[in-house]
Design a protein around this motif. Structure first.
Motif, mmCIF file in Angstrom:
data_model
loop_
_atom_site.group_PDB
_atom_site.id
_atom_site.type_symbol
_atom_site.label_atom_id
_atom_site.label_comp_id
_atom_site.label_asym_id
_atom_site.label_seq_id
_atom_site.Cartn_x
_atom_site.Cartn_y
_atom_site.Cartn_z
ATOM 1 N N ASP A 31 5.971 -4.474 -15.844
ATOM 2 C CA ASP A 31 4.691 -3.544 -15.445
ATOM 3 C C ASP A 31 4.497 -2.882 -16.469
ATOM 4 O O ASP A 31 3.462 -2.751 -17.028
ATOM 5 C CB ASP A 31 5.093 -2.866 -14.192
ATOM 6 C CG ASP A 31 5.394 -3.724 -12.940
ATOM 7 O OD1 ASP A 31 6.427 -3.480 -12.177
ATOM 8 O OD2 ASP A 31 4.591 -4.585 -12.684
ATOM 9 N N THR A 51 0.807 -1.104 -20.387
ATOM 10 C CA THR A 51 1.109 -1.941 -19.291
ATOM 11 C C THR A 51 0.752 -3.262 -19.369
ATOM 12 O O THR A 51 0.302 -3.869 -20.425
ATOM 13 C CB THR A 51 0.036 -1.150 -18.207
ATOM 14 O OG1 THR A 51 -1.413 -1.550 -18.713
ATOM 15 C CG2 THR A 51 0.005 0.192 -17.890
ATOM 16 N N VAL A 97 9.553 -0.824 -17.248
ATOM 17 C CA VAL A 97 9.671 -0.629 -15.591
ATOM 18 C C VAL A 97 9.101 -1.772 -14.950
ATOM 19 O O VAL A 97 8.126 -2.634 -15.543
ATOM 20 C CB VAL A 97 8.383 0.720 -15.445
ATOM 21 C CG1 VAL A 97 8.275 0.602 -13.736
ATOM 22 C CG2 VAL A 97 8.747 1.938 -16.019
ATOM 23 N N GLY A 99 8.611 -3.004 -11.115
ATOM 24 C CA GLY A 99 8.311 -2.467 -10.087
ATOM 25 C C GLY A 99 9.015 -0.998 -9.676
ATOM 26 O O GLY A 99 8.387 -0.251 -10.261
ATOM 27 N N ASN A 100 9.977 -0.704 -8.951
ATOM 28 C CA ASN A 100 10.551 0.695 -8.786
ATOM 29 C C ASN A 100 11.632 0.811 -9.511
ATOM 30 O O ASN A 100 12.430 1.827 -9.407
ATOM 31 C CB ASN A 100 10.806 0.836 -7.505
ATOM 32 C CG ASN A 100 9.655 1.054 -6.432
ATOM 33 O OD1 ASN A 100 8.752 1.325 -6.627
ATOM 34 N ND2 ASN A 100 9.948 0.333 -5.221
ATOM 35 N N SER A 101 12.011 -0.214 -10.610
ATOM 36 C CA SER A 101 13.113 0.065 -11.444
ATOM 37 C C SER A 101 12.815 0.294 -12.726
ATOM 38 O O SER A 101 11.847 -0.248 -13.383
ATOM 39 C CB SER A 101 14.032 -1.216 -11.354
ATOM 40 O OG SER A 101 14.528 -1.341 -9.962
ATOM 41 N N GLY A 102 13.778 1.095 -13.425
ATOM 42 C CA GLY A 102 13.471 1.454 -14.881
ATOM 43 C C GLY A 102 14.703 0.672 -15.794
ATOM 44 O O GLY A 102 15.688 0.664 -15.123
#
Length: 114
Positions: A31, A51, A97, A99-102
């Protein structure tokens, strides 16, 4: 997901460097890809981000000097750094990044001599 950064080094003030960061592992798309840096005794700060659709963000301190880009096909991001200043000296980290993970890559040292 693994991030492999490269391209740091020693350069004189006014010079240029290009950092690269390639992502590998089981990832379909990323992302956001970006670069942070941490100078000695200072907190890590965001330098630039991009992005999937190409939206850009730059820290005020690097606007007009640094350019971030990415190749979605190879999952690679680049940071072209021109007009380097001694205050740009830091360890540079790539980040992603999904989704919700870095995810963080290992740092690469950039040293700018005056």
């Amino acid at each position: 997901v693994q991030l492999q950064a490269s391209g740091g080094g020693l350069v004189q003030a006014g010079g240029s460097l290009r950092l690269s960061c390639a992502a590998s592992g089981s990832v379909f798309s990323i992302d956001v890809m970006g670069w942070y840096r941490q100078a000695p005794g200072k907190q890590r700060e965001l330098v630039a981000g991009i992005t999937t659709s190409g939206d850009l963000h730059y820290a005020d301190s690097v606007k007009g000097r640094f350019t971030i880009s990415r190749d979605n096909a190879t999952k690679t991001t680049y940071l072209q750094m021109n007009g380097l200043k001694p205050e740009d000296t830091a360890v540079y980290y790539c980040a992603a990044v999904i989704g919700n993970s870095g995810y963080w890559g290992q740092g690469t040292l950039v040293t700018v001599s005056s």
